[in-house]
Write a protein that holds these residues in place. Structure first.
Motif, PDB file in Angstrom:
ATOM      1  N   LYS A  41     -18.137 -10.522   2.469  1.00  0.00           N
ATOM      2  CA  LYS A  41     -19.096  -9.508   3.285  1.00  0.00           C
ATOM      3  C   LYS A  41     -17.601  -9.524   4.817  1.00  0.00           C
ATOM      4  O   LYS A  41     -17.351 -11.080   5.278  1.00  0.00           O
ATOM      5  CB  LYS A  41     -20.054 -10.416   4.660  1.00  0.00           C
ATOM      6  CG  LYS A  41     -21.273  -9.514   2.785  1.00  0.00           C
ATOM      7  CD  LYS A  41     -22.966 -10.349   3.341  1.00  0.00           C
ATOM      8  CE  LYS A  41     -22.704 -11.175   3.366  1.00  0.00           C
ATOM      9  NZ  LYS A  41     -23.465 -12.173   2.744  1.00  0.00           N
ATOM     10  N   GLU A  69     -24.486  -0.244   8.125  1.00  0.00           N
ATOM     11  CA  GLU A  69     -25.627  -0.509   7.336  1.00  0.00           C
ATOM     12  C   GLU A  69     -26.172   0.859   6.107  1.00  0.00           C
ATOM     13  O   GLU A  69     -27.573   0.372   5.964  1.00  0.00           O
ATOM     14  CB  GLU A  69     -27.238  -1.184   8.299  1.00  0.00           C
ATOM     15  CG  GLU A  69     -27.171  -2.259   9.892  1.00  0.00           C
ATOM     16  CD  GLU A  69     -27.962  -2.561  10.588  1.00  0.00           C
ATOM     17  OE1 GLU A  69     -29.030  -1.561   9.880  1.00  0.00           O
ATOM     18  OE2 GLU A  69     -28.151  -3.138  11.300  1.00  0.00           O
ATOM     19  N   LEU A 125     -30.281  -8.454   7.019  1.00  0.00           N
ATOM     20  CA  LEU A 125     -30.062  -9.126   6.248  1.00  0.00           C
ATOM     21  C   LEU A 125     -30.055 -11.214   7.054  1.00  0.00           C
ATOM     22  O   LEU A 125     -31.034 -11.709   7.039  1.00  0.00           O
ATOM     23  CB  LEU A 125     -28.738 -10.058   5.808  1.00  0.00           C
ATOM     24  CG  LEU A 125     -28.308 -11.447   4.925  1.00  0.00           C
ATOM     25  CD1 LEU A 125     -29.121 -11.222   3.203  1.00  0.00           C
ATOM     26  CD2 LEU A 125     -26.643 -11.003   4.554  1.00  0.00           C
ATOM     27  N   TYR A 126     -30.002 -10.426   8.271  1.00  0.00           N
ATOM     28  CA  TYR A 126     -30.243 -10.978   9.576  1.00  0.00           C
ATOM     29  C   TYR A 126     -31.563 -11.340  10.233  1.00  0.00           C
ATOM     30  O   TYR A 126     -31.619 -11.980  11.165  1.00  0.00           O
ATOM     31  CB  TYR A 126     -28.890 -11.230  10.214  1.00  0.00           C
ATOM     32  CG  TYR A 126     -27.470 -11.683   9.770  1.00  0.00           C
ATOM     33  CD1 TYR A 126     -27.733 -12.587   8.652  1.00  0.00           C
ATOM     34  CD2 TYR A 126     -26.473 -10.976   9.759  1.00  0.00           C
ATOM     35  CE1 TYR A 126     -26.596 -12.712   7.802  1.00  0.00           C
ATOM     36  CE2 TYR A 126     -25.316 -10.982   8.711  1.00  0.00           C
ATOM     37  CZ  TYR A 126     -25.447 -12.061   8.299  1.00  0.00           C
ATOM     38  OH  TYR A 126     -24.607 -12.103   7.209  1.00  0.00           O
ATOM     39  N   ILE A 170     -27.659  -1.802   1.255  1.00  0.00           N
ATOM     40  CA  ILE A 170     -28.335  -2.874   1.658  1.00  0.00           C
ATOM     41  C   ILE A 170     -27.889  -3.805   0.171  1.00  0.00           C
ATOM     42  O   ILE A 170     -27.741  -3.712  -0.586  1.00  0.00           O
ATOM     43  CB  ILE A 170     -30.143  -2.532   1.272  1.00  0.00           C
ATOM     44  CG1 ILE A 170     -30.004  -1.520   0.193  1.00  0.00           C
ATOM     45  CG2 ILE A 170     -29.773  -1.554   3.226  1.00  0.00           C
ATOM     46  CD1 ILE A 170     -32.413  -1.063   0.664  1.00  0.00           C
ATOM     47  N   ASN A 171     -27.804  -5.001   0.302  1.00  0.00           N
ATOM     48  CA  ASN A 171     -28.167  -6.057  -0.309  1.00  0.00           C
ATOM     49  C   ASN A 171     -29.658  -6.345  -1.246  1.00  0.00           C
ATOM     50  O   ASN A 171     -30.835  -6.785  -0.195  1.00  0.00           O
ATOM     51  CB  ASN A 171     -27.528  -7.292   0.102  1.00  0.00           C
ATOM     52  CG  ASN A 171     -26.884  -8.165  -1.320  1.00  0.00           C
ATOM     53  OD1 ASN A 171     -28.255  -8.079  -2.221  1.00  0.00           O
ATOM     54  ND2 ASN A 171     -25.977  -8.474  -0.946  1.00  0.00           N
ATOM     55  N   TYR A 174     -25.224  -3.962  -4.254  1.00  0.00           N
ATOM     56  CA  TYR A 174     -25.557  -3.510  -2.937  1.00  0.00           C
ATOM     57  C   TYR A 174     -25.973  -1.341  -3.297  1.00  0.00           C
ATOM     58  O   TYR A 174     -24.951  -1.161  -4.480  1.00  0.00           O
ATOM     59  CB  TYR A 174     -24.334  -3.165  -2.245  1.00  0.00           C
ATOM     60  CG  TYR A 174     -23.629  -4.162  -1.416  1.00  0.00           C
ATOM     61  CD1 TYR A 174     -24.274  -4.600  -0.390  1.00  0.00           C
ATOM     62  CD2 TYR A 174     -23.043  -5.275  -2.206  1.00  0.00           C
ATOM     63  CE1 TYR A 174     -24.146  -5.652   0.320  1.00  0.00           C
ATOM     64  CE2 TYR A 174     -23.090  -6.657  -1.536  1.00  0.00           C
ATOM     65  CZ  TYR A 174     -23.605  -6.925   0.012  1.00  0.00           C
ATOM     66  OH  TYR A 174     -23.622  -7.467   0.851  1.00  0.00           O
ATOM     67  N   GLU A 192     -29.466 -10.569  -3.090  1.00  0.00           N
ATOM     68  CA  GLU A 192     -28.506 -11.862  -1.742  1.00  0.00           C
ATOM     69  C   GLU A 192     -29.902 -12.338  -0.926  1.00  0.00           C
ATOM     70  O   GLU A 192     -30.792 -11.799  -0.040  1.00  0.00           O
ATOM     71  CB  GLU A 192     -27.411 -11.070  -0.580  1.00  0.00           C
ATOM     72  CG  GLU A 192     -27.576 -11.896  -0.690  1.00  0.00           C
ATOM     73  CD  GLU A 192     -25.945 -11.308   0.130  1.00  0.00           C
ATOM     74  OE1 GLU A 192     -25.212 -12.760   1.355  1.00  0.00           O
ATOM     75  OE2 GLU A 192     -25.843 -10.696   0.603  1.00  0.00           O
ATOM     76  N   GLU A 193     -30.164 -13.806  -0.905  1.00  0.00           N
ATOM     77  CA  GLU A 193     -30.712 -14.021  -0.094  1.00  0.00           C
ATOM     78  C   GLU A 193     -29.930 -15.333   0.912  1.00  0.00           C
ATOM     79  O   GLU A 193     -28.899 -15.255   0.850  1.00  0.00           O
ATOM     80  CB  GLU A 193     -31.786 -15.851  -0.639  1.00  0.00           C
ATOM     81  CG  GLU A 193     -32.256 -14.590  -2.216  1.00  0.00           C
ATOM     82  CD  GLU A 193     -33.545 -15.607  -2.082  1.00  0.00           C
ATOM     83  OE1 GLU A 193     -33.009 -16.736  -2.698  1.00  0.00           O
ATOM     84  OE2 GLU A 193     -34.787 -15.787  -3.073  1.00  0.00           O
ATOM     85  N   LEU A 194     -30.527 -15.215   2.113  1.00  0.00           N
ATOM     86  CA  LEU A 194     -29.798 -15.470   3.971  1.00  0.00           C
ATOM     87  C   LEU A 194     -29.784 -16.991   3.265  1.00  0.00           C
ATOM     88  O   LEU A 194     -30.932 -17.738   3.215  1.00  0.00           O
ATOM     89  CB  LEU A 194     -30.657 -15.323   4.827  1.00  0.00           C
ATOM     90  CG  LEU A 194     -29.828 -16.056   6.292  1.00  0.00           C
ATOM     91  CD1 LEU A 194     -28.369 -15.608   6.278  1.00  0.00           C
ATOM     92  CD2 LEU A 194     -30.586 -15.549   7.203  1.00  0.00           C
ATOM     93  N   GLU A 237     -24.628 -19.870   5.637  1.00  0.00           N
ATOM     94  CA  GLU A 237     -24.043 -18.373   6.187  1.00  0.00           C
ATOM     95  C   GLU A 237     -25.282 -18.349   7.528  1.00  0.00           C
ATOM     96  O   GLU A 237     -24.491 -17.662   8.282  1.00  0.00           O
ATOM     97  CB  GLU A 237     -24.849 -17.378   5.248  1.00  0.00           C
ATOM     98  CG  GLU A 237     -24.308 -15.773   5.390  1.00  0.00           C
ATOM     99  CD  GLU A 237     -24.860 -14.627   4.834  1.00  0.00           C
ATOM    100  OE1 GLU A 237     -24.309 -13.686   5.284  1.00  0.00           O
ATOM    101  OE2 GLU A 237     -25.049 -14.930   3.797  1.00  0.00           O
TER     102      GLU A 237
END
Length: 285
Positions: free
Chosen positions: A14, A109, A37-38, A112-113, A73, A116-118, A122
């Motif tokens: 990314k 945007e 994600l954030y 979208i994933n 994605y 994935e986990e944050l 990261e």
């Protein structure tokens, strides 16, 4: 308070882009546009911005651009449709034919994933980018501050120079007042004037129109403005605003007691420079 800072970094597959913009405002007014994600970090991100920026209408933008494999994605179809609709309407309004789909797929945007986990790693990487963007914004503000400081100094110096010209008109002003009073007595009484009484009345009005205190207070306020601006490591924008109000009061009183056309011109020039200062104080932390 105007400023802009941008930081970009690559984390795995990314590219993360963090942008911070700030405009004039009495308080901190923060609007955040953060990649999904954030979103769990939004409170922490907002807190960080608030710790660094005391005031300003601020916009925080965090976007993700995929640079690697896209297996996880998928297209955010609702957002894609909204982008397509807006672009199609714009294309129609401008009477320009465009291949809209490639444009839509490049919009923020749009992907979208799903899996994935944050991670903490990261999260720390993102906070580092935010700190970098904020530091660039502060550097931008400092550059603007140097320019504002010079402008304030020049205008305060101009008002001081104008203040130094006031004394040479004070005696002329008294002569004008004296002549007006004498003429008024003669026109209304048609008799000889009692010089003693006339002098008493003249002294009374001269004392009321004396500007000595106004000159001293105005000079002190001007010095205090420069001292406050140059000798503080803390935000002084509001304090400079209060001082400029006091400067305005003394200039207004000086104008109300002028009674001389050249002195009135001096007051007008003082007010003009002060208004410029007040405008720029709004852009000062």
């Amino acid at each position: 308070m105007t400023g802009y800072g941008k930081a970009t970094g690559n984390y795995k597959d990314k590219k993360i882009v963090v942008e911070v913009r700030s405009l004039n405002s009495k308080n901190l007014d923060l609007m955040a546009r953060i990649a999904p994600l954030y979103k769990p970090l939004e409170l922490e991100l907002r807190k960080k911005v608030g710790q660094v920026l005391d005031r300003g209408k601020t916009e925080l933008s965090i976007n993700i651009e995929n640079t690697g494999a896209t297996a996880n994605y998928v297209i955010n179809q609702e957002l894609a449709k909204a982008y397509y609709k807006d672009l199609k309407q714009l294309s129609s309004d401008l009477e320009e034919e465009q291949d809209l789909l490639p444009m839509v797929l490049r919009m923020p945007e749009i992907y979208i994933n799903q899996t994935e986990e944050l991670t903490e790693e990261e999260s720390n990487f993102l906070m580092g980018l935010l700190e970098e963007a904020l530091q660039k914004l502060l550097d931008f503000r400092k550059q603007e501050g140097v320019s504002l400081s010079q402008d304030f100094t020049d205008r305060i110096t101009t008002i001081k120079t104008l203040l130094d010209e006031v004394p040479k008109y004070e005696e002329l002003r008294i002569d004008i007042i004296k002549e007006r009073m004498r003429k008024g007595f003669e026109e209304n009484n048609n008799q000889s004037i009692d010089e003693n009484r006339f002098e008493q009345e003249l002294i009374y009005y001269i004392e009321k129109l004396d500007v000595s205190e106004e000159k001293v207070r105005l000079a002190n306020h001007l010095d205090y403005f420069i001292e406050t601006m140059n000798n503080s490591d803390k935000p002084v924008g509001k304090k400079l605003g209060f001082i400029s109000q006091e400067i305005g009061r003394e200039i207004n009183t000086l104008g109300s007691k002028s009674y001389h056309v050249d002195l009135q011109k001096i007051v007008v020039n003082m007010k003009d420079n002060l208004e410029k200062i007040k405008e720029q104080v709004l852009n000062t932390l």
